[in-house]
Scaffold this motif. Structure first.
Motif, mmCIF file in Angstrom:
data_model
loop_
_atom_site.group_PDB
_atom_site.id
_atom_site.type_symbol
_atom_site.label_atom_id
_atom_site.label_comp_id
_atom_site.label_asym_id
_atom_site.label_seq_id
_atom_site.Cartn_x
_atom_site.Cartn_y
_atom_site.Cartn_z
ATOM 1 N N GLU A 182 0.899 -1.065 -0.135
ATOM 2 C CA GLU A 182 -0.023 0.243 -0.061
ATOM 3 C C GLU A 182 0.786 1.397 -0.248
ATOM 4 O OE1 GLU A 182 -2.189 -0.385 3.732
ATOM 5 O OE2 GLU A 182 -3.688 -1.763 2.359
ATOM 6 N N ILE A 183 1.831 0.590 0.823
ATOM 7 C CA ILE A 183 3.266 2.528 1.070
ATOM 8 C C ILE A 183 3.197 2.796 -0.975
ATOM 9 C CG2 ILE A 183 4.874 3.328 2.252
ATOM 10 C CD1 ILE A 183 3.697 1.722 4.433
ATOM 11 N N ILE A 184 3.854 1.162 -0.902
ATOM 12 C CA ILE A 184 4.771 1.772 -2.344
ATOM 13 C C ILE A 184 3.475 2.597 -3.678
ATOM 14 C CG2 ILE A 184 5.949 0.804 -4.334
ATOM 15 C CD1 ILE A 184 7.917 1.194 -1.708
ATOM 16 N N MET A 185 2.746 1.352 -3.040
ATOM 17 C CA MET A 185 2.080 1.976 -4.718
ATOM 18 C C MET A 185 0.263 2.517 -4.567
ATOM 19 S SD MET A 185 2.950 -0.813 -7.197
ATOM 20 C CE MET A 185 1.485 -0.484 -8.408
ATOM 21 N N LEU A 186 0.291 2.927 -3.084
ATOM 22 C CA LEU A 186 -0.850 3.598 -3.074
ATOM 23 C C LEU A 186 -0.468 5.028 -2.313
ATOM 24 C CD1 LEU A 186 -3.743 1.070 -2.130
ATOM 25 C CD2 LEU A 186 -3.169 2.105 -3.898
ATOM 26 N N LYS A 187 1.037 5.196 -2.521
ATOM 27 C CA LYS A 187 1.406 6.341 -2.050
ATOM 28 C C LYS A 187 0.705 6.174 -0.919
ATOM 29 C CE LYS A 187 2.926 7.778 -6.666
ATOM 30 N NZ LYS A 187 2.864 8.765 -7.902
ATOM 31 N N LYS A 188 1.224 6.048 0.676
ATOM 32 C CA LYS A 188 0.278 6.116 1.784
ATOM 33 C C LYS A 188 1.622 6.135 2.307
ATOM 34 C CE LYS A 188 -1.362 4.103 3.999
ATOM 35 N NZ LYS A 188 -3.174 2.351 4.483
ATOM 36 N N ASP A 189 1.138 7.833 3.420
ATOM 37 C CA ASP A 189 2.290 8.315 4.069
ATOM 38 C C ASP A 189 2.704 7.508 4.658
ATOM 39 O OD1 ASP A 189 2.379 10.714 3.195
ATOM 40 O OD2 ASP A 189 0.058 11.410 4.444
ATOM 41 N N GLN A 219 11.455 5.201 5.664
ATOM 42 C CA GLN A 219 10.897 6.698 4.296
ATOM 43 C C GLN A 219 12.055 6.259 3.436
ATOM 44 O OE1 GLN A 219 10.566 10.242 6.678
ATOM 45 N NE2 GLN A 219 8.847 10.219 7.344
ATOM 46 N N VAL A 245 11.831 3.780 1.587
ATOM 47 C CA VAL A 245 10.453 3.986 0.528
ATOM 48 C C VAL A 245 11.443 4.743 -1.163
ATOM 49 C CG1 VAL A 245 8.825 5.064 -0.023
ATOM 50 C CG2 VAL A 245 9.407 3.265 2.074
ATOM 51 N N SER A 246 12.019 6.038 -0.294
ATOM 52 C CA SER A 246 12.835 6.149 -1.556
ATOM 53 C C SER A 246 13.722 5.819 -2.315
ATOM 54 C CB SER A 246 13.897 8.043 -0.725
ATOM 55 O OG SER A 246 12.617 8.218 0.388
ATOM 56 N N LYS A 290 11.148 3.944 -4.793
ATOM 57 C CA LYS A 290 10.935 3.915 -6.039
ATOM 58 C C LYS A 290 11.952 4.731 -6.794
ATOM 59 C CE LYS A 290 7.244 5.963 -3.126
ATOM 60 N NZ LYS A 290 5.907 7.031 -2.409
#
Length: 201
Positions: free
Chosen positions: A118-125, A132, A135-136, A139
């Motif tokens: 969800e964080i990667i595909m839906l860009k959740k905070d 973080q 994630v950076s 991406k």
């Protein structure tokens, strides 16, 4: 008399509904590892954390559309938590896929931590600073591939990556396998044959 009859009927209906709902909740989910399409590579990853020591490790595996083992990886990442380990496992897996020359194709990334997807595909905070950072990097890495997508699978469909992650606890330094190690051969074969593993709800 009618009141008693209604109470009996209501009680009987309630019991039937309760039994039916119990059956629904206990019906197992059929889980299996799925092969990617021709031209795609599939990266399964996982993080592992030992709560008694606080030490974490990561692992993963890359296979092609024939379910052929391309490489696996594992390493200990020191003291951390399971969330950070999941993101570290994905990041390291993507780095290795690129380093091994598979950047010209399509990549299917799959793990058993739904929040990560969800964080990667839906860009959740994300609030955790360490997450973080991962994630950076993730991406930045994903667009290196021609096409990509990230999906969730239950742990029963992520058994090879889970095994590599657990092997990581035993390693003093990062390790990459280009020949499938004996510890995971059986699971890799099961996945290739589409073995179904039951998961209780």
């Amino acid at each position: 008399m009618s009141m008693i009859f209604n109470k009996i009927c209501s009680s009987h209906i309630f019991k039937r509904l309760l039994i039916r709902n119990c059956h629904k909740k206990t019906e197992p989910i059929k889980v299996s590892w799925k092969k990617p399409e021709i031209g795609w590579k599939k990266l399964n990853f996982d993080g592992s954390c030992k709560w008694e020591t606080g030490k974490a490790s990561i692992g993963g595996v890359v296979r092609d559309h024939n379910a052929q083992f391309l490489f696996g990886y594992a390493e200990s990442i020191g003291k951390s938590n399971s969330t950070v380990a999941e993101f570290a496992a994905l990041r390291r897996g993507l780095e290795l896929v690129l380093e091994n020359g598979y950047s010209d194709g399509d990549i299917w990334v799959e793990g058993d931590y739904k929040t990560l997807v969800e964080i990667i595909m839906l860009k959740k905070d994300v609030k955790c600073v360490e997450v973080q950072k991962h994630v950076s990097c993730i991406k930045v890495l994903l667009p290196e591939f021609r096409n990509f997508f990230v999906t969730h699978v239950y742990r029963q469909g992520n058994r090879v990556a889970d095994k590599f992650a657990r092997i990581g606890h035993e390693l003093e330094r990062p390790k990459i396998w280009h020949i499938c190690p004996s510890e995971v051969v059986g699971i890799v074969k099961d996945d290739a044959n589409g073995k179904v593993v039951l998961r209780m709800r």
